[in-house]
Scaffold this active site. Sequence first.
Site, mmCIF file in Angstrom:
data_model
loop_
_atom_site.group_PDB
_atom_site.id
_atom_site.type_symbol
_atom_site.label_atom_id
_atom_site.label_comp_id
_atom_site.label_asym_id
_atom_site.label_seq_id
_atom_site.Cartn_x
_atom_site.Cartn_y
_atom_site.Cartn_z
ATOM 1 C CB SER A 21 -0.838 -0.007 1.285
ATOM 2 O OG SER A 21 -1.487 1.224 1.466
ATOM 3 C CE1 TYR A 32 -3.864 -1.898 4.974
ATOM 4 C CE2 TYR A 32 -2.905 0.281 4.641
ATOM 5 C CZ TYR A 32 -3.486 -0.860 4.128
ATOM 6 O OH TYR A 32 -3.680 -0.983 2.772
HETATM 7 N N1 LIG Z 1 -8.646 -0.484 -1.500
HETATM 8 C C1 LIG Z 1 -7.583 0.305 -1.459
HETATM 9 O O1 LIG Z 1 -7.664 1.526 -1.655
HETATM 10 C C2 LIG Z 1 -6.210 -0.270 -1.206
HETATM 11 C C3 LIG Z 1 -5.103 0.545 -1.377
HETATM 12 C C4 LIG Z 1 -3.838 0.008 -1.179
HETATM 13 C C5 LIG Z 1 -3.707 -1.319 -0.808
HETATM 14 N N2 LIG Z 1 -4.816 -2.103 -0.609
HETATM 15 C C6 LIG Z 1 -4.608 -3.498 -0.236
HETATM 16 O O2 LIG Z 1 -5.161 -4.292 -1.274
HETATM 17 C C7 LIG Z 1 -5.583 -5.547 -0.753
HETATM 18 C C8 LIG Z 1 -7.029 -5.819 -1.138
HETATM 19 O O3 LIG Z 1 -7.818 -4.747 -0.672
HETATM 20 P P1 LIG Z 1 -9.323 -4.510 -1.176
HETATM 21 O O4 LIG Z 1 -9.551 -3.050 -1.083
HETATM 22 O O5 LIG Z 1 -9.563 -5.209 -2.455
HETATM 23 O O6 LIG Z 1 -10.130 -5.200 0.022
HETATM 24 P P2 LIG Z 1 -11.574 -5.918 0.014
HETATM 25 O O7 LIG Z 1 -12.018 -5.863 1.433
HETATM 26 O O8 LIG Z 1 -12.445 -5.362 -1.052
HETATM 27 O O9 LIG Z 1 -11.221 -7.423 -0.375
HETATM 28 C C9 LIG Z 1 -10.384 -8.188 0.443
HETATM 29 C C10 LIG Z 1 -10.692 -9.655 0.223
HETATM 30 O O10 LIG Z 1 -9.835 -10.381 1.107
HETATM 31 C C11 LIG Z 1 -10.610 -11.342 1.813
HETATM 32 N N3 LIG Z 1 -9.991 -11.588 3.117
HETATM 33 C C12 LIG Z 1 -9.993 -10.784 4.205
HETATM 34 N N4 LIG Z 1 -9.352 -11.370 5.220
HETATM 35 C C13 LIG Z 1 -8.911 -12.558 4.751
HETATM 36 C C14 LIG Z 1 -8.183 -13.617 5.336
HETATM 37 N N5 LIG Z 1 -7.785 -13.571 6.617
HETATM 38 N N6 LIG Z 1 -7.900 -14.700 4.577
HETATM 39 C C15 LIG Z 1 -8.318 -14.775 3.289
HETATM 40 N N7 LIG Z 1 -9.030 -13.808 2.689
HETATM 41 C C16 LIG Z 1 -9.316 -12.707 3.411
HETATM 42 C C17 LIG Z 1 -11.994 -10.729 1.926
HETATM 43 O O11 LIG Z 1 -12.997 -11.717 2.161
HETATM 44 C C18 LIG Z 1 -12.131 -10.033 0.575
HETATM 45 O O12 LIG Z 1 -12.671 -10.884 -0.408
HETATM 46 C C19 LIG Z 1 -5.348 -5.486 0.750
HETATM 47 O O13 LIG Z 1 -4.112 -6.086 1.052
HETATM 48 C C20 LIG Z 1 -5.299 -3.984 1.013
HETATM 49 O O14 LIG Z 1 -4.594 -3.661 2.164
HETATM 50 C C21 LIG Z 1 -6.065 -1.599 -0.803
#
Ligand SMILES: NC(=O)c1ccc[n+]([C@@H]2O[C@H](COP(=O)([O-])OP(=O)(O)OC[C@H]3O[C@@H](n4cnc5c(N)ncnc54)[C@H](O)[C@@H]3O)[C@@H](O)[C@H]2O)c1
Length: 231
Positions: free
Chosen positions: A141, A154
Amino acid sequence: MRGLEARVAMVTGGARGIGAACVRRLAEEGCRLVIVDIDLDAAQALANELGDSAIAVRADVASETDVSASMDQAVKRFGGVDLFHLNAGVGGDYTPISEAETEDYDRVMAIDLRGVFFGLRAATRHLRDRGVPGAIVTTSSVGGLVGGEWIAAYHAAKHGVIGLTKSAAMHGGRFGIRANAVPSEIASAVAFLLSDDASYITGTVMVIDGGTMADHPRARALASAHAAQAA
Ligand SMILES: NC(=O)c1ccc[n+]([C@@H]2O[C@H](COP(=O)([O-])OP(=O)(O)OC[C@H]3O[C@@H](n4cnc5c(N)ncnc54)[C@H](O)[C@@H]3O)[C@@H](O)[C@H]2O)c1
């Protein structure tokens, strides 16, 4: 992109959000998919959409047993995994560190950092033992490059993801395994890093943030001050 057709890709947290976008993109590139998620129903719905070339596996990435079982299921269905996108992650409570709860810190670290450690270890062991080259992408991130007043756990976990990824890349080089981190959400970047078009890229962090990291607030304040002076 070269080197994706017919290869087996595992995406954790693949049921929704960034993971699901990457699953769809890799499927378009001809990959077979192992969609790993704690939410089996959502993962299964996406796998059904993609047909025979995808399976859904229920696993909590924070559980060593689940991670190992998910590898076994992938091997049983496809014979092995070539590409890994270790993407599952959670945000954590929006509190400053003085108010942070130990339980929340432990939960975020378990999923966002220990989960990636389990994934990187399982992936490198699997590829090394099969004797095939492979590629791994982790999702960090922008919070893995800078600190912030809120969600310290985080930030700590996402900084750690970059360190783990670089270390996995250094070790993986011995076995033809590349590992890179992405700090944001672009499926094409993940597909590119997993493809053979990125064969000379390993141990890096690809920042896809719409220029956020390039924009220093002090530089902006100075520019406004100059503009005001000139007016
Ligand atoms: N959304 C953003 O703006 C953003 C920005 C930078 C980084 N990220 C990172 O991207 C990744 C995905 O984020 P997102 O926004 O798509 O999140 P999201 O919540 O939309 O999706 C996350 C998915 O991971 C699954 N999940 C959660 N905990 C889990 C576990 N313990 N084991 C297996 N699966 C699990 C959830 O069920 C979900 O399907 C994360 O690592 C997040 O930190 C997100």
